[in-house]
Design an enzyme around this catalytic site. Structure first.
Site, PDB file in Angstrom:
ATOM      1  N   CYS A  12       0.849  -1.184   0.000  1.00 50.58           N
ATOM      2  CA  CYS A  12       0.000   0.000   0.000  1.00 50.58           C
ATOM      3  C   CYS A  12       0.888   1.238   0.000  1.00 50.58           C
ATOM      4  CB  CYS A  12      -0.929   0.010   1.218  1.00 50.58           C
ATOM      5  SG  CYS A  12      -0.086   0.139   2.806  1.00 50.58           S
ATOM      6  N   HIS A 581     -23.543 -24.784  18.734  1.00 50.99           N
ATOM      7  CA  HIS A 581     -24.572 -25.253  17.820  1.00 50.99           C
ATOM      8  C   HIS A 581     -25.244 -24.075  17.126  1.00 50.99           C
ATOM      9  CE1 HIS A 581     -25.617 -25.557  22.086  1.00 50.99           C
ATOM     10  NE2 HIS A 581     -26.835 -25.106  21.813  1.00 50.99           N
TER      11      HIS A 581
END
Length: 667
Positions: A12, A581
């Site tokens: 960058c 879950h």
């Protein structure tokens, strides 16, 4: 020599944050796909983890995520994707780039998996090519601006006229610091021009590039008496805008000359490099730059007058423009346009001298730009501290680190937060930055240093008010960010079915039919040698693997379901086990995925405080919540009461054995 499936290069303009954020994202994305990768970084300290010729030759595909020159010609002939560094700042985006690079090799399986909306021609766009060349110049220029600006600002500690030997506050050391700082600042435009040119035409373009930059700051010299061109006369410079024009001109002139001299005998290559290219390119570029000096000076003056006109419209208008630009893409082209404009105006301000209108406007403008760049990371810090329950542990840790980044004028730390929810996080960041900029202008703050954040507070005029302006912007933005995350959190909780209590199972109390449970845990869904930095990283891995296995259609939706359940109460158990879950409509079939981390996943709340070594993750379609979900959950909970079961699963590194052991308890 090790071989890698994927090689990559990142870079960058500043070489501070984006470069390494893209590297990390690419490495994680490759790991999720079971691929090996080596990422070369082009940071501010230079090239690190450099790719060798043999590594390039042995790679299947190449990903270039850079806004500066990374010598991509080394990869000629390899399947490659080349994009700006901002396109690789998240694991998801980096994964798509890897998929596209592999698809370019002609692998139909990978091609089908690549996101359709990203299926574009692999050739770089003209816009990105121009931007990459420009940012190569900016990245080399910034270090001169920072070094020169800070040294000049430090010299003012002895007094605003301490460099002047006729002034009462004169100090010889301060004078030397200002001389050194001034030389560094004066090199800003020539370096910008030279390295734009170098990005286009490589090393031969440096000579005409430097010359073009020098002409940009000096202008066309004219004799005041005769009104004619005179080497001993004085000219009007046309600043960094002229440096940009000169850099592109020099680079493409070299490419033109390479074609013109292509027919010369091979044994004259040395002559071309040391004589023909520098001579002809310098003459051509120099004449063109001198020829356009008048119009370019007029454009430069008009641009500065426009900005001053915004100031005349009031602090709100100018501050709003600065704040929105700086926070729009946080280190991207719009942000850099505002920052480079600020440094150019600061250069003029320091040259004009303390006390002049030019100095007052330039240093006030720079203070507003710096304030706008500091605010976004501080917004995230405020938000993760005040609204901790609404953020993942990973986001919380990143937000705390952003306190350091923000205080040192590194905006990029806020990017991951914005990419997750561009709306409304981007407007929130822009509002916070704009408030800080507007107040900075109203408080008449003057910052003679172009970078450094709060480190340069000793040289900032009205420094306490500057800090106050920044804090107000950060707090307002932080409150809005927390409000959004609270709304999003509560919305997700309402959307998810309320967790139903599970009674302690009795022997054979709830039995899932063999056909339904025997194959829940497949060998390919057991991962025994993982290394996760956090709970959220482990759950993200499970979510992505579910999509790859065809168990789910949307990894983000699955991850959100896991996190919603965790927010209701931790699924961490005892002795290193967890049973996360997820119930979601994005899950197409009930399944179990097992992940093991021998070193332990920290930050996952468990009943005994121990890190999680084994996560037995349950994935249940929304329509089966309360039926299949409860049956499997109760069976897993019952199995965890068995010491032999725990010892076998925790102690084994055999995926087939683990799958068989768990499946046996689900029957």
């Amino acid at each position: 020599m090790a071989k890698f499936d994927i090689i990559a290069a990142t870079g960058c303009p500043t070489g501070i944050a984006h470069t390494f954020m893209a590297k990390e994202a690419l490495e994680k994305a490759a790991a999720e796909r079971g691929l090996t990768i080596k990422v070369e970084t082009h940071g501010q300290v230079g090239v690190e983890n450099e790719l060798t010729k043999s590594e390039i030759a042995g790679a299947k595909a190449v990903v270039v995520a850079a806004d500066k020159d990374v010598q991509a010609e080394r990869f000629a002939g390899k399947p490659m994707v080349s994009v700006g560094v901002s396109k690789a700042l998240s694991v998801e985006a980096a994964g798509k780039l890897i998929d596209r690079a592999l698809a370019a090799k002609g692998d139909s399986t990978v091609a089908a998996a690549a996101d359709v909306e990203d299926e574009v021609e692999e050739k770089e766009s003209i816009g990105h090519i121009i931007y990459k060349h420009l940012m190569n110049g900016v990245s080399h220029m910034l270090v001169f601006v920072v070094a020169g600006g800070v040294l000049t600002a430090v010299s003012f500690l002895w007094g605003i006229t301490s460099f002047d030997s006729t002034a009462s506050d004169y100090n010889s050391f301060a004078a030397m610091l200002k001389i050194i700082g001034g030389i560094a600042m004066n090199l800003m435009v020539p370096v910008l021009s030279a390295y734009i040119a170098e990005s286009i035409g490589k090393r031969p373009a440096l000579v005409p590039g430097f010359v073009a930059g020098m002409i940009a700051i000096q202008g066309l010299p004219v004799n005041a008496e005769t009104g004619m061109i005179d080497a001993g006369g004085a000219g009007v410079g046309f600043g960094f805008l002229g440096g940009i024009v000169g850099g592109f001109l020099a680079g493409y002139v070299i490419l033109l000359l390479e074609k013109v001299f292509a027919g010369l005998p091979k044994n004259l290559d040395g002559l071309k490099a040391i004589f023909l290219y520098p001579l002809f390119s310098t003459a051509i570029v120099g004449l063109v730059m001198l020829g356009i000096s008048g119009p370019m000076a007029a454009i430069n003056t008009a641009m500065m007058d426009f900005l001053k006109g915004l100031s005349a419209s009031g602090a709100v208008v100018l501050g709003l423009a600065i704040g929105c630009m700086c926070a729009f893409d946080m280190g991207g082209p719009v942000n850099k346009a505002a920052y480079v404009t600020g440094t150019a105006m600061l250069t003029e301000a320091l040259a004009a001298g303390v006390g002049t209108d030019t100095y007052n406007f330039g240093t006030n403008f720079m203070a507003a730009v710096s304030a706008a760049c500091i605010v976004p990371p501080l917004i995230t810090t405020f938000a993760v501290v005040v609204g901790k329950k609404y953020f993942s542990q990973e986001d919380h840790d990143a937000g705390v680190v952003n306190l350091i980044l923000g205080c040192t004028h590194i905006t990029e730390g806020a990017i991951p937060f914005m990419t997750k929810n561009i709306w409304p996080v981007m407007p929130i960041m822009m509002l916070g930055s704009s408030i800080a900029s507007i107040l900075t202008i109203m408080f008449n703050v003057h910052d003679p240093a172009p970078h450094g954040g709060f480190l340069v507070l000793p040289v900032v005029e009205n420094g306490p008010l500057w800090v106050l302006a920044i804090l107000i912007g950060a707090v307002v933005g932080g409150i809005l960010f927390v409000a959004f995350k609270k709304y999003d959190f509560e919305k997700n909780q309402k959307a998810a079915p309320a967790a139903k209590p599970v009674e302690a199972p009795k022997a054979a109390a709830v039995v899932a039919p063999k056909a339904e449970a025997a194959d829940f845990v497949k060998v390919e869904n057991v991962f025994v040698a993982e290394d996760f930095a956090s709970r959220d990283e482990a759950l993200s891995f499970v979510s992505n693997q579910a999509v790859k296995a065809g168990i789910a259609s949307d990894a983000d939706a699955v991850l959100n379901a896991f996190l919603t359940r965790e927010a209701e109460g931790t699924t961490g158990m005892m002795e290193g086990f967890a049973i996360p879950h997820a119930k979601s409509d994005a899950i197409t079939e009930a399944a179990v995925i097992v992940v093991k981390d021998e070193s332990g996943v920290t930050g996952w709340d468990t009943m005994d405080g121990a890190p999680v070594n084994v996560a037995i993750a349950l994935l249940i379609p929304g329509a089966q919540a309360g039926t299949t979900h409860l049956k499997i959950l109760s069976k897993v909970a019952e199995a965890l009461m068995d010491e032999g079961f725990r010892a076998t699963v925790k102690g084994s590194t055999d995926a087939a054995k683990i799958a068989k052991t768990i499946n046996a308890r689900l029957v």
